[in-house]
Design a protein around this motif. Structure first.
Motif, PDB file in Angstrom:
ATOM      1  N   THR A   8       0.861  -1.183   0.000  1.00  0.00           N
ATOM      2  CA  THR A   8       0.000   0.000   0.000  1.00  0.00           C
ATOM      3  C   THR A   8       0.892   1.226   0.000  1.00  0.00           C
ATOM      4  O   THR A   8       1.874   1.294   0.737  1.00  0.00           O
ATOM      5  N   TYR A   9       0.541   2.207  -0.810  1.00  0.00           N
ATOM      6  CA  TYR A   9       1.413   3.365  -0.952  1.00  0.00           C
ATOM      7  C   TYR A   9       0.578   4.617  -1.200  1.00  0.00           C
ATOM      8  O   TYR A   9      -0.329   4.610  -2.029  1.00  0.00           O
ATOM      9  N   ASN A  10       0.867   5.664  -0.443  1.00  0.00           N
ATOM     10  CA  ASN A  10       0.149   6.922  -0.566  1.00  0.00           C
ATOM     11  C   ASN A  10       0.948   7.905  -1.414  1.00  0.00           C
ATOM     12  O   ASN A  10       2.124   8.177  -1.130  1.00  0.00           O
ATOM     13  N   LEU A  11       0.311   8.439  -2.454  1.00  0.00           N
ATOM     14  CA  LEU A  11       0.978   9.427  -3.301  1.00  0.00           C
ATOM     15  C   LEU A  11       1.133  10.741  -2.553  1.00  0.00           C
ATOM     16  O   LEU A  11       0.281  11.118  -1.743  1.00  0.00           O
ATOM     17  N   PRO A  12       2.222  11.486  -2.799  1.00  0.00           N
ATOM     18  CA  PRO A  12       2.425  12.772  -2.145  1.00  0.00           C
ATOM     19  C   PRO A  12       1.295  13.741  -2.466  1.00  0.00           C
ATOM     20  O   PRO A  12       0.732  13.730  -3.572  1.00  0.00           O
ATOM     21  N   ASP A  28      12.308  18.895  -0.718  1.00  0.00           N
ATOM     22  CA  ASP A  28      11.456  18.300   0.316  1.00  0.00           C
ATOM     23  C   ASP A  28      10.574  17.196  -0.256  1.00  0.00           C
ATOM     24  O   ASP A  28      10.350  16.164   0.385  1.00  0.00           O
ATOM     25  N   ALA A  29      10.065  17.410  -1.475  1.00  0.00           N
ATOM     26  CA  ALA A  29       9.183  16.426  -2.105  1.00  0.00           C
ATOM     27  C   ALA A  29       9.921  15.117  -2.365  1.00  0.00           C
ATOM     28  O   ALA A  29       9.375  14.022  -2.169  1.00  0.00           O
ATOM     29  N   ILE A  30      11.171  15.228  -2.825  1.00  0.00           N
ATOM     30  CA  ILE A  30      11.962  14.021  -3.116  1.00  0.00           C
ATOM     31  C   ILE A  30      12.264  13.259  -1.836  1.00  0.00           C
ATOM     32  O   ILE A  30      12.172  12.020  -1.784  1.00  0.00           O
ATOM     33  N   VAL A  31      12.634  13.996  -0.774  1.00  0.00           N
ATOM     34  CA  VAL A  31      12.915  13.354   0.515  1.00  0.00           C
ATOM     35  C   VAL A  31      11.656  12.658   1.038  1.00  0.00           C
ATOM     36  O   VAL A  31      11.707  11.522   1.522  1.00  0.00           O
ATOM     37  N   GLU A  32      10.505  13.331   0.942  1.00  0.00           N
ATOM     38  CA  GLU A  32       9.241  12.751   1.408  1.00  0.00           C
ATOM     39  C   GLU A  32       8.883  11.503   0.609  1.00  0.00           C
ATOM     40  O   GLU A  32       8.453  10.489   1.155  1.00  0.00           O
ATOM     41  N   GLN A  38      10.274   4.033   1.225  1.00  0.00           N
ATOM     42  CA  GLN A  38      11.103   3.168   2.061  1.00  0.00           C
ATOM     43  C   GLN A  38      10.266   2.489   3.145  1.00  0.00           C
ATOM     44  O   GLN A  38      10.402   1.285   3.397  1.00  0.00           O
ATOM     45  N   ILE A  39       9.377   3.252   3.769  1.00  0.00           N
ATOM     46  CA  ILE A  39       8.507   2.702   4.809  1.00  0.00           C
ATOM     47  C   ILE A  39       7.594   1.626   4.226  1.00  0.00           C
ATOM     48  O   ILE A  39       7.409   0.555   4.795  1.00  0.00           O
ATOM     49  N   SER A  40       7.003   1.925   3.044  1.00  0.00           N
ATOM     50  CA  SER A  40       6.123   0.956   2.390  1.00  0.00           C
ATOM     51  C   SER A  40       6.872  -0.316   2.027  1.00  0.00           C
ATOM     52  O   SER A  40       6.354  -1.420   2.175  1.00  0.00           O
ATOM     53  N   ALA A  41       8.118  -0.147   1.571  1.00  0.00           N
ATOM     54  CA  ALA A  41       8.924  -1.310   1.184  1.00  0.00           C
ATOM     55  C   ALA A  41       9.236  -2.185   2.395  1.00  0.00           C
ATOM     56  O   ALA A  41       9.146  -3.413   2.323  1.00  0.00           O
ATOM     57  N   VAL A  42       9.583  -1.553   3.512  1.00  0.00           N
ATOM     58  CA  VAL A  42       9.896  -2.307   4.729  1.00  0.00           C
ATOM     59  C   VAL A  42       8.674  -3.088   5.203  1.00  0.00           C
ATOM     60  O   VAL A  42       8.767  -4.260   5.576  1.00  0.00           O
ATOM     61  N   LYS A  43       7.503  -2.421   5.188  1.00  0.00           N
ATOM     62  CA  LYS A  43       6.275  -3.100   5.601  1.00  0.00           C
ATOM     63  C   LYS A  43       5.965  -4.290   4.701  1.00  0.00           C
ATOM     64  O   LYS A  43       5.582  -5.367   5.169  1.00  0.00           O
ATOM     65  N   ALA A  44       6.136  -4.092   3.390  1.00  0.00           N
ATOM     66  CA  ALA A  44       5.863  -5.176   2.447  1.00  0.00           C
ATOM     67  C   ALA A  44       6.825  -6.342   2.653  1.00  0.00           C
ATOM     68  O   ALA A  44       6.427  -7.512   2.642  1.00  0.00           O
ATOM     69  N   ILE A  45       8.101  -6.023   2.871  1.00  0.00           N
ATOM     70  CA  ILE A  45       9.109  -7.060   3.092  1.00  0.00           C
ATOM     71  C   ILE A  45       8.789  -7.845   4.357  1.00  0.00           C
ATOM     72  O   ILE A  45       8.895  -9.075   4.394  1.00  0.00           O
ATOM     73  N   ASN A  46       8.379  -7.132   5.421  1.00  0.00           N
ATOM     74  CA  ASN A  46       8.034  -7.809   6.666  1.00  0.00           C
ATOM     75  C   ASN A  46       6.874  -8.778   6.473  1.00  0.00           C
ATOM     76  O   ASN A  46       6.879  -9.902   6.994  1.00  0.00           O
TER      77      ASN A  46
END
Length: 385
Positions: A8-12, A28-32, A38-46
């Motif tokens: 699951t991924y939320n668009l900026p 700021d947009a690129i960092v966000e 990265q958070i979505s990827a970690v959750k998916a991997i878990n």
């Protein structure tokens, strides 16, 4: 199955205004975007790792029961399997935990059956328990499911490291409690390990105010001295009907590591029978600790009887002595804890009235509560009662 374990991924929010961004907004947009991905990827991997490990456990158990050459390896199966696979991450410990995971969490098998037709057909055909599946569901749905964490919650809310910590607990009811609280409070693996080590489950079950007991674990903000009530001293193996205060003190010192875990975060042992000279007479504080997080001394007085206001006056005098004679630069005022077998709420309230020192009165228990009491508490905690 792949449709269920999805990302699951939320668009900026500023995606539609990308053409009008300033340089700083672009940065700021690129960092966000990077952080969110990265958070979505970690959750998916878990999630994928948890399901993978469950299926590894399934293969191992099925092989143990039906493998054509299973007798050849016997008790050394997992060790030989790890040596044969010889891949980083697929070691003997993970294989053991995966096997245990499969055996302890049948609800994940049911979840995979219901969400993935392909895996359902495959597992139902191969599983040794397939013929009993419908009977299993009907037999347990009215009772056991009350103390069974939803499979989707297990997969999405807990990492496999969390699950491995919870599986160190043998009692199924206790595992359900730690699953529930871990999901609700977003505990780290380290915090989960600490709560298991300090028997939060049992203390909650017999506490007169379990919600208050659980509040510090849910707040996750700062640190204040939270005194348990009651303390659980079942590790001392003392007989409730016959022990003295000296027996209790000796037993706590002999099990100092367990006692420090029961006290909570930051406690360091300093002295027993700490001598004080007041008006040319000797007095002795039973146990003295220093809390390195709160930067204060903690004086503990032990009683093998119910609360008496005279005991609190004695402890108050000891705390005042420490405040005047034992405090060092940077220390906060000392704290006193009176541990007794029983207390009356109103008498404690009256005895504490008007005292300037920070004093606590708590009880302790030498044996664990009965299962029915714990079950009733858990049903209330999960909103089923």
């Amino acid at each position: 199955m792949s449709n269920e374990i999805s990302v699951t991924y939320n668009l900026p929010e500023n995606l539609n205004n990308a053409a009008n961004l300033s340089f700083d907004q672009l940065s700021d947009a690129i960092v966000e975007l990077h952080s969110s991905a990265q958070i979505s990827a970690v959750k998916a991997i878990n999630r994928f790792a948890t399901v993978r490990n469950y299926l590894i456990g399934f293969y191992i158990v099925e092989y143990e029961q039906h493998g054509s050459d299973r007798a050849k390896y016997g008790d050394r199966l997992i060790k030989r399997l790890a040596e044969k696979i010889n891949r980083r991450g697929l070691n003997e410990t993970l294989l053991k935990n995966s096997r245990k995971f499969y055996l302890n969490y049948p609800q994940i098998q049911r979840y995979l059956f219901s969400k993935s037709p392909m895996s359902s057909d495959f597992l139902m055909e191969k599983s040794s328990t397939a013929s009993d599946f419908s009977e299993l569901v009907s037999a347990t749905i009215a009772d056991a499911f009350k103390f069974e964490t939803d499979a989707e919650q297990l997969i999405s809310k807990l990492s496999f490291s969390h699950i491995c910590e919870i599986m160190t607990v043998d009692d199924k009811l206790a595992r359900f409690f730690y699953e529930t609280e871990c999901i609700k409070c977003c505990w780290s693996v380290q915090e989960l390990r600490r709560q298991i080590a300090t028997n939060l489950f049992f203390r909650s079950g017999i506490s007169k105010n379990p919600q208050k007991l659980l509040e510090p674990t849910k707040a996750q903000v700062g640190f204040a001295l939270s005194i348990k009530d009651p303390f659980s001293f079942e590790f001392l193996d003392l007989r409730p009907e016959a022990f003295s205060e000296s027996d209790l003190e000796n037993a706590l010192i002999s099990h100092l590591q367990d006692f420090l875990l029961e006290l909570g975060k930051g406690f360091c042992f300093e002295a027993r029978q700490k001598r004080m000279v007041i008006d040319d007479e000797y007095y002795f504080a039973d146990l003295v600790f220093y809390n390195r997080i709160l930067h204060c001394s903690v004086i503990v007085e032990l009683k093998n009887d119910e609360f008496k206001h005279a005991d609190l006056s004695q402890l108050n005098a000891y705390v005042s002595y420490f405040k005047e004679n034992e405090m060092h630069s940077g220390d906060n005022p000392p704290v006193g804890i009176l541990l007794c077998t029983k207390k009356g709420k109103k008498m404690v309230e009256y005895a504490l009235a008007g005292m300037d020192n920070k004093l606590f009165v708590s009880t302790y228990m030498l044996t664990l509560p009965d299962t029915k009491t714990l079950e009733e508490f858990l049903l209330k905690e999960t909103g089923q009662l």
